[in-house]
Design a protein around this motif. Structure first.
Motif, PDB file in Angstrom:
ATOM      1  N   ARG A   1     -72.900  28.866  34.274  1.00 27.87           N
ATOM      2  CA  ARG A   1     -72.459  27.894  35.269  1.00 27.87           C
ATOM      3  C   ARG A   1     -72.326  28.515  36.653  1.00 27.87           C
ATOM      4  O   ARG A   1     -72.732  27.928  37.649  1.00 27.87           O
ATOM      5  CB  ARG A   1     -71.115  27.285  34.847  1.00 27.87           C
ATOM      6  N   PHE A   2     -71.764  29.714  36.708  1.00 21.02           N
ATOM      7  CA  PHE A   2     -71.587  30.395  37.976  1.00 21.02           C
ATOM      8  C   PHE A   2     -72.934  30.720  38.618  1.00 21.02           C
ATOM      9  O   PHE A   2     -73.163  30.460  39.796  1.00 21.02           O
ATOM     10  CB  PHE A   2     -70.787  31.682  37.776  1.00 21.02           C
ATOM     11  N   GLY A   3     -73.834  31.274  37.827  1.00 18.71           N
ATOM     12  CA  GLY A   3     -75.140  31.642  38.355  1.00 18.71           C
ATOM     13  C   GLY A   3     -75.947  30.447  38.816  1.00 18.71           C
ATOM     14  O   GLY A   3     -76.611  30.503  39.859  1.00 18.71           O
ATOM     15  N   SER A   4     -75.911  29.369  38.051  1.00 17.90           N
ATOM     16  CA  SER A   4     -76.658  28.164  38.430  1.00 17.90           C
ATOM     17  C   SER A   4     -76.135  27.595  39.744  1.00 17.90           C
ATOM     18  O   SER A   4     -76.908  27.193  40.626  1.00 17.90           O
ATOM     19  CB  SER A   4     -76.550  27.108  37.324  1.00 17.90           C
ATOM     20  N   ALA A   5     -74.805  27.529  39.880  1.00 19.10           N
ATOM     21  CA  ALA A   5     -74.208  27.009  41.106  1.00 19.10           C
ATOM     22  C   ALA A   5     -74.585  27.884  42.297  1.00 19.10           C
ATOM     23  O   ALA A   5     -74.928  27.374  43.381  1.00 19.10           O
ATOM     24  CB  ALA A   5     -72.691  26.926  40.956  1.00 19.10           C
ATOM     25  N   LEU A   6     -74.544  29.193  42.119  1.00 14.73           N
ATOM     26  CA  LEU A   6     -74.864  30.113  43.204  1.00 14.73           C
ATOM     27  C   LEU A   6     -76.325  29.983  43.621  1.00 14.73           C
ATOM     28  O   LEU A   6     -76.650  29.982  44.823  1.00 14.73           O
ATOM     29  CB  LEU A   6     -74.573  31.549  42.744  1.00 14.73           C
ATOM     30  N   THR A   7     -77.207  29.860  42.641  1.00 13.01           N
ATOM     31  CA  THR A   7     -78.635  29.722  42.950  1.00 13.01           C
ATOM     32  C   THR A   7     -78.918  28.428  43.713  1.00 13.01           C
ATOM     33  O   THR A   7     -79.673  28.423  44.703  1.00 13.01           O
ATOM     34  CB  THR A   7     -79.460  29.745  41.653  1.00 13.01           C
ATOM     35  N   ASP A   8     -78.316  27.330  43.282  1.00 15.29           N
ATOM     36  CA  ASP A   8     -78.548  26.047  43.961  1.00 15.29           C
ATOM     37  C   ASP A   8     -77.964  26.052  45.369  1.00 15.29           C
ATOM     38  O   ASP A   8     -78.567  25.495  46.299  1.00 15.29           O
ATOM     39  CB  ASP A   8     -77.953  24.908  43.145  1.00 15.29           C
TER      40      ASP A   8
END
Length: 389
Positions: free
Chosen positions: A209-216
């Motif tokens: 969840r953290f990585g996906s949010a950061l990438t977006d």
């Protein structure tokens, strides 16, 4: 979603000098009758809505539904709808932050969360009926700062929530982002492209969840900030040649990267390639926003086409509803079409196997959802509930 559907005002343009006498006044002072005024051209709707932005949002939503129906890999190259929606939301957020930041953030969350909760109630209950048992992560169905959990049965419905999650984070970060942007607009705008480059060639965020949010956030940060640039008058001060050249360079790099790395990603679909999405969207959105700033276009001519103008109004007044419910509409279109096969006349005369037919049925269901569920947006905005905006 959709970008923010709340009413907004266009960027200020030079007001006419009210102390200068009009032609009619001069004629009257000279004793001659004033000329008969010509019929004024249609203007943007009252309430300060900018029809250029409204039209872009409507096109973006249509493109989203089309992409989720047909899966066209080239759709993002023709019109990067997510980048456009983040840019529009960014310029509206900068306008709103002329008021106290806490009130603005609270207002944005109030407008977003009730429609999300209403929609999520149906999705969560349906997934539980189909065997899903939520854990503590269900808190993300209350405030989607992370991707809300779900099961494979409902993935087509809830996978679109990345946009709401990213939008919410941009809203929360905007007071700080706007302060930083105002200190050095152009350097900050250019530096906003750095994170996604680092993620591609250096440190890669984790697949959670953290990585996906950061990438977006990294992927669409430039688009959000170029919305700031439009509202703050930064784009108006730039030379056309420099803007066009830089935009074309970004488009060229983004397009090249997507096409040159098809083997790595298995497609040239920008949605699957963050680096290409960032640069292509940056170039595309900059041209759209600069066109607005340089020529001060407002698409007031839409008022001459009553039906088209009405459709654009509905799309903007129900942007969150359309975005949230469109995937469910496309899902339901399949069993609806299956029923048509049981009617001999429909089987003979209707193109039941065509995706275009499913696209049409999907839009019929979306237009049913708008009056059924769209009133939640009015309640969230503290307005009188209406079937249509």
């Amino acid at each position: 979603m959709p970008a923010d559907p709340s009413p907004h005002r266009p960027s200020p343009s030079p007001a006419p000098a009210h102390d200068e006498p009009s032609a009619d006044a001069e004629a009257a002072s000279q004793g001659s009758p004033p000329e008969k005024p010509t019929e004024p051209a249609p203007k943007a709707r009252a309430g300060g809505r900018d029809r250029y932005f409204d039209a872009l949002r409507a096109v973006a939503l249509i493109r989203v539904v089309s992409y989720h129906t047909f899966g066209w890999a080239w759709a993002g190259l023709v019109f990067p709808s997510m980048g456009v929606m983040f840019a529009l939301a960014g310029t509206l957020m900068a306008k709103s932050l002329e008021r106290p930041a806490v009130k603005v953030v609270r207002s944005r969350m109030r407008r977003l969360l009730p429609p999300f909760w209403f929609w999520g109630l149906f999705v969560v209950v349906a997934m539980m009926i189909h065997g899903w048992m939520p854990g503590w992560q269900i808190v993300f169905w209350i405030v989607p700062v992370g991707d809300p959990p779900g099961n494979e049965w409902g993935v087509q419905a809830w996978e679109i929530l990345w946009y709401l999650r990213t939008y919410l984070w941009f809203v929360l970060l905007s007071p700080l982002l706007l302060k930083i942007f105002r200190r050095a607009p152009i350097p900050v705008l250019l530096l906003s492209l750095v994170p996604v480059v680092v993620f591609q060639y250096g440190w890669q965020p984790p697949y959670d969840r953290f990585g996906s949010a950061l990438t977006d956030l990294a992927t669409y940060l430039f688009c959000w900030l170029v919305g700031f640039a439009h509202r703050e008058g930064v784009l108006q001060r730039l030379k056309p040649g420099a803007v066009v050249l830089a935009s074309l360079a970004a488009l060229a790099y983004g397009g090249w990267y997507a096409l040159a790395h098809q083997a790595e990603f298995g497609t040239y679909d920008l949605d699957e390639i963050p680096l290409a999405q960032t640069f292509w969207s940056a170039g595309f959105v900059t041209l759209l926003m600069y066109f607005k700033a340089y020529y001060d276009v407002d698409f007031a001519w839409l008022a001459r086409f009553k039906r088209l103008d009405r459709i654009v109004t509905i799309f903007n007044g129900r942007a969150v509803t359309i975005y949230l419910w469109h995937e469910i509409a496309l899902i339901l279109a399949v069993p609806v079409i299956d029923r048509f096969w049981n009617v001999p006349a429909f089987e003979k005369w209707l193109p039941l196997e065509s995706q275009w037919f499913m696209f049409g049925i999907g839009w019929v269901l979306i237009w049913i959802a708008i009056p059924l569920f769209g009133w939640v947006e009015d309640v969230a905005a503290r307005k009188k509930p209406r079937l249509l905006p």
